[in-house]
Write a protein that holds these residues in place. Structure first.
Motif, PDB file in Angstrom:
ATOM      1  N   VAL A  80       0.833  -1.207   0.000  1.00  0.00           N
ATOM      2  CA  VAL A  80       0.000   0.000   0.000  1.00  0.00           C
ATOM      3  C   VAL A  80       0.866   1.255   0.000  1.00  0.00           C
ATOM      4  O   VAL A  80       0.411   2.336  -0.378  1.00  0.00           O
ATOM      5  CB  VAL A  80      -0.967   0.031   1.204  1.00  0.00           C
ATOM      6  N   SER A  81       2.124   1.107   0.408  1.00  0.00           N
ATOM      7  CA  SER A  81       3.036   2.250   0.415  1.00  0.00           C
ATOM      8  C   SER A  81       3.835   2.369  -0.877  1.00  0.00           C
ATOM      9  O   SER A  81       4.727   3.218  -0.985  1.00  0.00           O
ATOM     10  CB  SER A  81       4.013   2.135   1.592  1.00  0.00           C
ATOM     11  N   ASN A 182      -5.569   6.796  -5.353  1.00  0.00           N
ATOM     12  CA  ASN A 182      -5.777   7.480  -4.082  1.00  0.00           C
ATOM     13  C   ASN A 182      -6.603   6.650  -3.100  1.00  0.00           C
ATOM     14  O   ASN A 182      -6.517   6.854  -1.886  1.00  0.00           O
ATOM     15  CB  ASN A 182      -6.444   8.832  -4.315  1.00  0.00           C
ATOM     16  N   PHE A 185      -3.796   3.191  -2.365  1.00  0.00           N
ATOM     17  CA  PHE A 185      -2.411   3.390  -1.957  1.00  0.00           C
ATOM     18  C   PHE A 185      -2.295   4.525  -0.945  1.00  0.00           C
ATOM     19  O   PHE A 185      -3.106   5.444  -0.923  1.00  0.00           O
ATOM     20  CB  PHE A 185      -1.530   3.698  -3.182  1.00  0.00           C
ATOM     21  N   ASP A 186      -1.258   4.436  -0.109  1.00  0.00           N
ATOM     22  CA  ASP A 186      -1.007   5.485   0.875  1.00  0.00           C
ATOM     23  C   ASP A 186      -0.519   6.770   0.228  1.00  0.00           C
ATOM     24  O   ASP A 186      -0.737   7.860   0.744  1.00  0.00           O
ATOM     25  CB  ASP A 186       0.027   5.013   1.907  1.00  0.00           C
ATOM     26  N   ARG A 187       0.177   6.619  -0.914  1.00  0.00           N
ATOM     27  CA  ARG A 187       0.699   7.781  -1.614  1.00  0.00           C
ATOM     28  C   ARG A 187      -0.266   8.154  -2.735  1.00  0.00           C
ATOM     29  O   ARG A 187      -0.798   7.279  -3.409  1.00  0.00           O
ATOM     30  CB  ARG A 187       2.097   7.486  -2.156  1.00  0.00           C
ATOM     31  N   ASN A 188      -0.459   9.430  -2.923  1.00  0.00           N
ATOM     32  CA  ASN A 188      -1.551   9.902  -3.786  1.00  0.00           C
ATOM     33  C   ASN A 188      -1.056  10.648  -5.016  1.00  0.00           C
ATOM     34  O   ASN A 188       0.115  10.946  -5.181  1.00  0.00           O
ATOM     35  CB  ASN A 188      -2.487  10.815  -2.986  1.00  0.00           C
TER      36      ASN A 188
END
Length: 274
Positions: A80-81, A182, A185-188
């Motif tokens: 997820v990161s 978005n 994942f943790d990063r957008n």
């Protein structure tokens, strides 16, 4: 490698990959210094794992390089990161012409140093050796053309202007892809999901060797054999390649110059990796 063979297919549709390629190509043509763009990393990995990596007739030279390569430290599955690793190849000024050879010569010297000092890999002494060998070539503004420096500021390897415009175009042309990223994942997007770096051909394979030392990650670089970093059948998608660029490097030209080839020849003489 086809899209459906990679982890990208989990959140990127085939028609969206086409849009992404068109978007990158259209933007790249606005920047004459951009000669190629690719994506790699865990999200671009092939879903089926490669055969186990084995060495026949191992040598101290190969063992030293494999310590640096550190395959066991790679992320082979998305998290997820995870982010999307985007690498841009830029044109370079004429004074860069001898750098590729210098980098490979120093890589060979460092491999020989490591053979003589095998217990010093991952120590401050090893990091200092790499600083001494490669600092003058890594993240140096003068290795980029004046036009690329002017557009992208003091850190031209970050390509901040190019990254910002690419992000904007992705949001405009691929809104469902943005929402998917978005959500999962943790990063957008916009944000840190698109991690873009730009380097000229002579240092395109000069990449951080991530080492944990004193409870911190050190990212002093080493020139990887490019085919062991980027494999068009396993972990790499070329989004754009300028067909008018002479001497285009691999993988933007599959038959182009393969960075690290002198190092590979030196390491593999009398040995076989399968």
């Amino acid at each position: 490698m086809e899209l459906q063979q990679s982890f990208l297919s989990v959140f990127l549709k085939p028609e969206e990959l086409c849009v992404l390629k068109d978007t990158v190509a259209d933007l790249s043509k606005k920047y004459p210094d951009v000669t190629g763009v690719l994506i790699t990393g865990s999200l671009a990995q092939k879903i089926s794992l490669a055969p186990c990596y084995t060495i026949e007739h191992s040598t101290p030279l190969l063992e030293a390089y494999l310590k640096i390569l550190n395959r066991s430290g790679r992320h082979i599955f998305p998290r997820v990161s995870s982010d999307l690793d985007v690498w841009v190849c830029t044109s370079e000024p004429s004074q860069n012409q001898t750098i590729k050879e210098k980098v490979e010569e120093r890589a060979i010297d460092l491999i020989n140093w490591l053979v003589k000092n095998p217990d010093l890999h991952g120590t401050h002494a090893w990091i200092e050796q790499k600083h001494h060998a490669f600092d003058e070539f890594y993240k140096r503004p003068e290795l980029y053309t004046p036009s690329w420096q002017q557009v992208n500021g003091q850190g031209p390897w970050l390509a901040q202007t190019f990254t910002a415009e690419l992000t904007h175009r992705i949001i405009q042309s691929m809104p469902d892809f943005q929402k998917r990223v978005n959500h999962y994942f943790d990063r957008n997007i916009p944000g840190e999901f698109i991690e873009l770096r730009a380097y000229p051909p002579c240092t395109f394979n000069l990449r951080p060797e991530v080492l944990n030392i004193d409870c911190k990650n050190d990212k002093t670089p080493f020139p990887f054999i490019i085919e062991e970093w980027l494999d068009l059948d396993r972990n790499c998608f070329v989004l754009y390649s300028d067909k008018n660029t002479s001497n285009q490097i691999y993988p933007f030209n599959p038959l182009g110059v393969k960075l690290g080839s002198s190092l590979a020849t030196y390491l593999h003489a009398g040995s076989h990796i399968s």
